[in-house]
Design an enzyme around this catalytic site. Sequence first.
Site, PDB file in Angstrom:
ATOM      1  N   CYS A  52     -15.903  45.009 -20.356  1.00 63.28           N
ATOM      2  CA  CYS A  52     -15.281  43.667 -20.373  1.00 63.28           C
ATOM      3  C   CYS A  52     -14.348  43.516 -21.575  1.00 63.28           C
ATOM      4  O   CYS A  52     -13.288  42.884 -21.484  1.00 63.28           O
ATOM      5  CB  CYS A  52     -16.350  42.585 -20.412  1.00 63.28           C
ATOM      6  N   ARG A 135     -16.990  41.831 -11.076  1.00 62.28           N
ATOM      7  CA  ARG A 135     -15.585  41.688 -11.519  1.00 62.28           C
ATOM      8  C   ARG A 135     -14.758  41.239 -10.314  1.00 62.28           C
ATOM      9  O   ARG A 135     -14.302  42.068  -9.527  1.00 62.28           O
ATOM     10  CB  ARG A 135     -15.062  43.021 -12.069  1.00 62.28           C
TER      11      ARG A 135
END
Length: 235
Positions: A52, A135
């Site tokens: 991330c 995601r």
Amino acid sequence: MENINSYPMPRIGDKAPAFEAITTQGNISFPSDFKGKWIIFFSHPADFTPVCTTEFMAFGSMAEDFEALNCQLVGLSVDGLFSHIAWLRTIKEKIDYKGMKNVEVRFPLIEDIKMDIAHRYGMIQPGDNETKAVRAVFFIDPQGIIRTIMYYPASLGRNFDEIKRVLIGLQTGDNFGVALPADWRPGEEVIVPPAGSCGVAQERVSDTSGQLKCYDWFFCTKELSKEEVEASLGK
Ligand code: BEZ
């Protein structure tokens, strides 16, 4: 609260579900605060995690490219606001990765501790993880309609060049009434709408104007210069 199982998965062509949220840039009403803009609304599994972090550095570094395309970035994870703030400060102050450093993330990052927004957008996929978002990437047009959806797993960082290519492709398709072939980039040939009648099919294959290139009656392309595409982007 509504039962999360009562939320349908959003689909391409649906109106983007509306919500109010707390973000790192203040409170927002989504999508109405960004009326007239394209929106890329994306989720990540958790703050202070390595994949991330690389994604936020990539997106943060490309923020001006997306602004020039009249596109607002909006992120979300199920972490709280103070975690978001601390993580974005760490990214800016400490992380030097692949030539990217001092990256300031200026787009809103939503806190979604109750996972209500994440459930509405199908970002929690319980077979993978019941408490973290996958995601997800939603491309929402200036009319508030979902135009493209991508899902990636937690273990694989997204390709931000592809995310930009998709946005440019959606804008170009709308601006010129064309479709874009595999791996299309600005400057490459584009696909004209399919022939809707036998007469048009015949006209296409016997076209002598030199403007169409037909591989068969159902598959014709035309030139669209990079300059024309670039002049139309972000409008
Ligand atoms: C990461 O961003 O590194 C990550 C987050 C959740 C699960 C696995 C990896």
